[in-house]
Design a protein around this motif. Structure first.
Motif, PDB file in Angstrom:
ATOM      1  N   ARG A  51       0.838  -1.203   0.000  1.00 14.60           N
ATOM      2  CA  ARG A  51       0.000   0.000   0.000  1.00 14.60           C
ATOM      3  C   ARG A  51       0.875   1.257   0.000  1.00 14.60           C
ATOM      4  O   ARG A  51       0.574   2.241  -0.700  1.00 14.60           O
ATOM      5  CB  ARG A  51      -0.915  -0.008   1.222  1.00 14.60           C
ATOM      6  CG  ARG A  51      -1.977   1.111   1.223  1.00 14.60           C
ATOM      7  CD  ARG A  51      -2.889   0.996   2.432  1.00 14.60           C
ATOM      8  NE  ARG A  51      -3.508  -0.316   2.493  1.00 14.60           N
ATOM      9  CZ  ARG A  51      -3.285  -1.212   3.453  1.00 14.60           C
ATOM     10  NH1 ARG A  51      -2.430  -0.938   4.424  1.00 14.60           N
ATOM     11  NH2 ARG A  51      -3.896  -2.364   3.444  1.00 14.60           N
ATOM     12  N   GLU A  55       0.845   4.199  -2.812  1.00 12.58           N
ATOM     13  CA  GLU A  55       0.632   5.620  -2.511  1.00 12.58           C
ATOM     14  C   GLU A  55       1.790   6.480  -3.010  1.00 12.58           C
ATOM     15  O   GLU A  55       1.579   7.593  -3.500  1.00 12.58           O
ATOM     16  CB  GLU A  55       0.439   5.791  -1.006  1.00 12.58           C
ATOM     17  CG  GLU A  55      -0.884   5.199  -0.506  1.00 12.58           C
ATOM     18  CD  GLU A  55      -0.986   5.179   1.007  1.00 12.58           C
ATOM     19  OE1 GLU A  55       0.036   5.513   1.678  1.00 12.58           O
ATOM     20  OE2 GLU A  55      -2.058   4.831   1.533  1.00 12.58           O
ATOM     21  N   GLU A  58       1.437   6.869  -6.779  1.00 10.84           N
ATOM     22  CA  GLU A  58       0.390   7.845  -7.102  1.00 10.84           C
ATOM     23  C   GLU A  58       0.889   9.269  -6.878  1.00 10.84           C
ATOM     24  O   GLU A  58       0.596  10.181  -7.671  1.00 10.84           O
ATOM     25  CB  GLU A  58      -0.846   7.571  -6.241  1.00 10.84           C
ATOM     26  CG  GLU A  58      -1.564   6.281  -6.591  1.00 10.84           C
ATOM     27  CD  GLU A  58      -2.654   5.935  -5.603  1.00 10.84           C
ATOM     28  OE1 GLU A  58      -3.448   5.023  -5.894  1.00 10.84           O
ATOM     29  OE2 GLU A  58      -2.720   6.565  -4.519  1.00 10.84           O
ATOM     30  N   GLU A  59       1.666   9.473  -5.812  1.00  6.99           N
ATOM     31  CA  GLU A  59       2.221  10.799  -5.526  1.00  6.99           C
ATOM     32  C   GLU A  59       3.180  11.245  -6.623  1.00  6.99           C
ATOM     33  O   GLU A  59       3.163  12.419  -7.050  1.00  6.99           O
ATOM     34  CB  GLU A  59       2.945  10.760  -4.177  1.00  6.99           C
ATOM     35  CG  GLU A  59       3.689  12.028  -3.820  1.00  6.99           C
ATOM     36  CD  GLU A  59       4.604  11.831  -2.622  1.00  6.99           C
ATOM     37  OE1 GLU A  59       5.674  12.493  -2.578  1.00  6.99           O
ATOM     38  OE2 GLU A  59       4.277  11.034  -1.737  1.00  6.99           O
TER      39      GLU A  59
END
Length: 345
Positions: A51, A55, A58-59
């Protein structure tokens, strides 16, 4: 003519402004990375770590990353069932390379050569780090061993070989995952069959099963059992123990002689819904940012410039490494899992 020219100039400028407002210009999304859409990953690996990787991706790159978790063999069966309509873009992790090598003949993974790995040989430092045709590439190193409860097991009791697990001292004190569901356990039984030969190997496993107090489906469950005291020792990978020790749990990790030391791969799923996103995520996993996340979670990184938190290194493990016959694994992987079901389930 001047009035017509002025009218045309205003018209062109107005149209350009409309395109920019609607995102029609090349600079509207930077380098286009914000248009990656949804990337779906199938993975049996540590959910919190995966996870965090999602994340961070995505950042850095945009898009949305969804991770579906299950045991390795469960995911392999799912990917086979979905071949006519793939639902995922990437397969990450599975207790090392063996399930990936076995899965190639099914045809649901495809070749991709990441730029950061383009100069890798198939074998580096005596360990296979990528598939010959780039069907998978390693993103970290795993060592199979024993996760033990430091309150229940003294260091001088630790088995130096896998055969010592048959000592009466360990009766009803051990756990291993179920090979019908777990790639971790499948790796273990294959390593024993190769080391001992099939007849003697199955005899050994018959006795070892009698030493177990449980064989859960999850590859990480035996480590949790050792931490809680439900078992004295569990068969698992190095990073499981080090992650729990950092949380303050009373566990240690021990590497017996002649044990599997393997890279853990990632593969692009053939005809997945988002091939561009899949390749981008593979690149990210090999980047310094991706490798640093793995190192922070006590995985041994592939990038030599990223310092591992684990006390284990590839150099320190080489003397313990078992020489696995990968061709034999590919030929026998599914049959061995079926034999396990027939014998013990």
């Amino acid at each position: 003519m001047k009035r017509n020219s002025w009218f045309l100039l205003v018209l062109v400028l107005s149209f350009s402004l409309i395109l920019a407002a609607c995102g029609g210009g090349d600079d509207a999304t930077g380098d286009g990375e914000d248009d990656l859409g949804t990337i779906t990953i199938y993975s049996p690996e540590t959910p919190d770590m995966t996870r965090e990787m999602a994340e961070k991706f995505e950042e850095l790159h945009g898009g949305t990353v969804n991770v579906n978790y299950a045991g390795t063999n469960v995911l392999v069966n799912q990917m086979i069932a979905e071949m006519d309509n793939p639902q995922a873009d990437l397969w990450y992790g599975g207790g090392g390379i063996l399930p990936f090598e076995s899965a190639i003949e099914h045809g649901f993974i495809e070749s991709y050569t990441p730029e950061l790995a383009a100069d890798w040989d198939v074998i580096e430092d005596d360990i296979k780090v990528r598939h010959e045709d780039w069907k998978w590439v390693g993103v970290e190193v795993f060592a199979l061993g024993l996760i033990y409860n430091t309150d229940l097991v003294d260091e001088d009791e630790l088995p130096q070989t896998w055969d010592e697990l048959l000592d009466p001292r360990w009766e009803d004190e051990l756990q291993m995952p179920n090979p019908a569901a777990s790639g971790t356990a499948t790796l273990f039984i294959i390593s024993q069959l190769q080391d001992k030969g099939e007849e003697e190997g199955w005899e050994y496993l018959d006795q070892l099963v009698g030493q177990m107090n449980s064989m859960p489906d999850s590859g990480g469950a035996p480590a949790q059992a050792a931490a809680s005291g439900e078992a004295s020792m569990g068969i698992g990978f190095d990073f499981m123990a080090y992650q729990m020790a950092e949380r303050g749990e009373s566990v240690g990790f021990h590497v017996p002689d002649n044990t599997p030391i393997l890279v853990n791969p990632v593969s692009v799923i053939k005809d997945g819904p988002n091939p561009e996103g899949a390749q981008k995520f593979v690149d990210f996993m090999l980047s310094e940012e991706g490798q640093q996340i793995k190192a922070d979670w006590y995985h041994i990184p592939m990038d030599p410039n990223v310092e591992p938190k684990s006390e284990l290194t590839l150099d320190s493990l080489q003397d313990k490494a078992q020489d696995l016959d990968i061709d034999w694994v590919v030929d026998n992987y599914d049959d061995i899992r079926q034999q396990w079901r027939d014998r013990y389930q």
